[in-house]
Design a protein around this motif. Structure first.
Motif, PDB file in Angstrom:
ATOM      1  N   LYS A  75     -33.417 -19.277  35.574  1.00  0.00           N
ATOM      2  CA  LYS A  75     -34.821 -19.416  35.971  1.00  0.00           C
ATOM      3  C   LYS A  75     -35.295 -18.184  36.750  1.00  0.00           C
ATOM      4  CE  LYS A  75     -38.000 -22.515  38.282  1.00  0.00           C
ATOM      5  NZ  LYS A  75     -38.183 -23.750  39.040  1.00  0.00           N
ATOM      6  N   ASN A  78     -36.176 -15.276  34.558  1.00  0.00           N
ATOM      7  CA  ASN A  78     -37.093 -15.612  33.468  1.00  0.00           C
ATOM      8  C   ASN A  78     -36.414 -15.671  32.100  1.00  0.00           C
ATOM      9  OD1 ASN A  78     -39.388 -15.736  35.208  1.00  0.00           O
ATOM     10  ND2 ASN A  78     -39.348 -13.504  35.265  1.00  0.00           N
ATOM     11  N   LEU A  80     -35.462 -18.707  30.694  1.00  0.00           N
ATOM     12  CA  LEU A  80     -35.479 -20.113  30.287  1.00  0.00           C
ATOM     13  C   LEU A  80     -35.618 -20.289  28.777  1.00  0.00           C
ATOM     14  CD1 LEU A  80     -37.637 -21.586  33.181  1.00  0.00           C
ATOM     15  CD2 LEU A  80     -35.207 -21.996  32.774  1.00  0.00           C
ATOM     16  N   ASP A  81     -36.227 -19.316  28.098  1.00  0.00           N
ATOM     17  CA  ASP A  81     -36.408 -19.414  26.646  1.00  0.00           C
ATOM     18  C   ASP A  81     -35.289 -18.741  25.854  1.00  0.00           C
ATOM     19  OD1 ASP A  81     -38.793 -20.812  26.967  1.00  0.00           O
ATOM     20  OD2 ASP A  81     -39.975 -18.970  27.108  1.00  0.00           O
ATOM     21  N   LYS A  83     -31.828 -18.135  23.920  1.00  0.00           N
ATOM     22  CA  LYS A  83     -31.037 -19.021  23.081  1.00  0.00           C
ATOM     23  C   LYS A  83     -29.571 -18.954  23.502  1.00  0.00           C
ATOM     24  CE  LYS A  83     -32.612 -17.338  19.120  1.00  0.00           C
ATOM     25  NZ  LYS A  83     -32.652 -17.148  17.665  1.00  0.00           N
TER      26      LYS A  83
END
Length: 146
Positions: A75, A78, A80-81, A83
């Motif tokens: 988190k 940055n 979080l997205d 894979k």
């Protein structure tokens, strides 16, 4: 580590956190009593977490996990997205000088990225509970040292 006549009690100390490890509760209590004569101490009971590591006990084992720590790292940076992958980096992968930043915009953008802090966070996880990421962390930590 303190050696008594026929056994060891391991005492881990970090700033104001203390963890005492021994298989015999009576021996732990004996050491706590001895320490409390010289130090102001507060017994918080059985440890569930220390230094970002969660301690999981069952009848036959003791395990450490940094799942919560790693979620905070993801988190914070940055990611979080991102894979997840089973192998963090291929063994033959190399970062080359030719892949370095070239334009002024790229350099300005990277000045805002806390790269060393992210690598340091991964190194902490690698040393404590995640030896499986050692190669990948080694590769990204050597960037700029070529």
């Amino acid at each position: 580590m303190r050696r008594f006549k026929k056994y060891y009690v391991i005492l881990l100390l970090y700033v104001d956190d203390m963890l005492i490890v021994e298989t015999d509760l009576q021996k732990i209590n004996m050491l706590k009593k001895e320490l409390s004569l010289k130090l102001a101490m507060k017994d918080l009971g059985e440890t569930k977490q220390i230094l970002g590591m969660r301690i999981i006990r069952d009848r036959n084992s003791l395990r450490l996990t940094q799942e919560e720590y790693l979620k905070k790292v993801i988190k914070r940076f940055n990611m979080l997205d991102a894979k997840p992958v089973s192998t963090p980096i291929a063994a033959h992968f190399q970062l080359l000088v030719e892949q370095s930043l070239e334009t002024e915009n790229e350099l300005m953008y990277m000045d805002k990225v806390p790269y060393a802090s992210a690598v340091g966070s991964l190194m902490y996880a690698m040393v404590c509970t995640r030896p499986d990421i050692a190669h990948g962390v080694g590769v990204v930590s050597s960037v700029g040292n070529q």
